[in-house]
Design a protein around this motif. Structure first.
Motif, short mmCIF file in Angstrom:
data_model
loop_
_atom_site.label_atom_id
_atom_site.label_comp_id
_atom_site.label_asym_id
_atom_site.label_seq_id
_atom_site.Cartn_x
_atom_site.Cartn_y
_atom_site.Cartn_z
N ILE A 124 27.61 40.35 43.16
CA ILE A 124 26.62 39.51 43.81
C ILE A 124 27.22 39.09 45.15
CG2 ILE A 124 25.22 37.41 43.72
CD1 ILE A 124 25.41 37.51 40.67
N PRO A 125 26.63 39.55 46.25
CA PRO A 125 27.18 39.20 47.57
C PRO A 125 26.81 37.78 48.01
CG PRO A 125 25.33 40.71 47.79
CD PRO A 125 25.56 40.51 46.32
N ALA A 126 27.61 37.24 48.93
CA ALA A 126 27.35 35.97 49.61
C ALA A 126 27.23 34.78 48.66
CB ALA A 126 26.12 36.09 50.51
N THR A 185 35.86 38.88 46.08
CA THR A 185 36.56 39.64 47.11
C THR A 185 35.94 39.36 48.46
OG1 THR A 185 35.13 41.59 46.81
CG2 THR A 185 37.15 41.52 45.50
N VAL A 186 36.79 39.43 49.46
CA VAL A 186 36.35 39.36 50.84
C VAL A 186 37.20 40.39 51.58
CG1 VAL A 186 37.88 37.37 51.34
CG2 VAL A 186 35.96 37.89 52.87
N GLY A 187 36.56 41.46 52.02
CA GLY A 187 37.31 42.59 52.57
C GLY A 187 38.19 43.20 51.48
N THR A 188 39.48 43.29 51.72
CA THR A 188 40.42 43.81 50.72
C THR A 188 41.12 42.69 49.96
OG1 THR A 188 42.19 43.94 52.35
CG2 THR A 188 40.85 45.91 52.04
N GLU A 189 40.80 41.47 50.31
CA GLU A 189 41.44 40.30 49.71
C GLU A 189 40.69 39.88 48.44
OE1 GLU A 189 42.38 35.77 51.26
OE2 GLU A 189 41.85 37.32 52.72
N HIS A 226 31.77 36.31 50.60
CA HIS A 226 32.55 36.74 49.44
C HIS A 226 31.62 37.42 48.44
CE1 HIS A 226 35.55 34.08 51.10
NE2 HIS A 226 36.40 34.36 50.12
N LEU A 227 32.12 38.43 47.80
CA LEU A 227 31.40 39.16 46.76
C LEU A 227 31.90 38.70 45.40
CD1 LEU A 227 29.47 41.60 46.08
CD2 LEU A 227 31.54 43.01 46.07
#
Length: 175
Positions: free
Chosen positions: A119-121, A137-141, A166-167
């Motif tokens: 679920i994004p955002a 996750t946010v990018g590769t983090e 963030h996803l």
């Protein structure tokens, strides 16, 4: 002195009876040599008719339908955290995402549960009576957030200094 030979005879008779019983069992389960073929023996029939093994892959049931209708990706879980109607009661996990007009709710049952999803955002999660942790996750983090019981917890962009999207990728709950 006559008692000992009598015990030996009783023991030998019992041993002989056990051997005869074992031979009868072996003959019944494997077939009589020279008699019926192995394909018609009881073990051959059972082995030939057994179904294959069921392997649980923990895929979320009707995930394709939910994706098409609600644009929510539900991947895998143990069945203890399931998508729920937010109007359906109390004690639900509630999720707020910037890309969704309405809350997204999940019902938790049992002593513990897990669900992987996308679920994004996502920016807030309201906990229930369970101890809940979400991974995002946010990018590769990757980041984990502990969710407050029965109150809203800022997560994702609301808890990020840079306000990045963030996803939400996993929910884990336990009593």
């Amino acid at each position: 002195m006559s008692v000992k030979p009598q015990r030996k005879r009783i023991a030998l008779r019992a041993l002989g009876a056990a051997a005869v019983g074992a031979l009868a069992w072996i003959t019944a389960t494997t077939g009589i040599p020279g008699g019926a073929s192995q394909q018609t023996s009881p073990t051959a029939l059972v082995a030939g008719e057994t179904p294959g093994y069921a392997v649980e892959d923990f895929s979320y049931p009707l995930a394709d339908k939910i994706l098409a209708e609600k644009n929510i990706v539900l991947k895998r879980g143990d069945g203890h955290i399931t998508l729920a109607d937010c109007a359906g009661g109390t004690g639900l996990l509630e999720i707020l995402a910037r890309d969704k007009a309405d809350k997204i709710c999940f019902k938790v049952v049992g002593d513990s549960g897990w669900l992987t999803l996308e679920i994004p955002a996502v920016y807030a999660v309201k906990g229930n009576d369970y101890t809940t942790e979400v991974d995002m996750t946010v990018g590769t983090e990757e980041k984990s957030f502990d969710i407050n019981k029965n109150s809203w917890t800022p997560v994702g962009e609301a808890a990020d200094e840079e306000g990045r999207d963030h996803l939400l990728v996993e929910i884990r709950s336990s009593k």
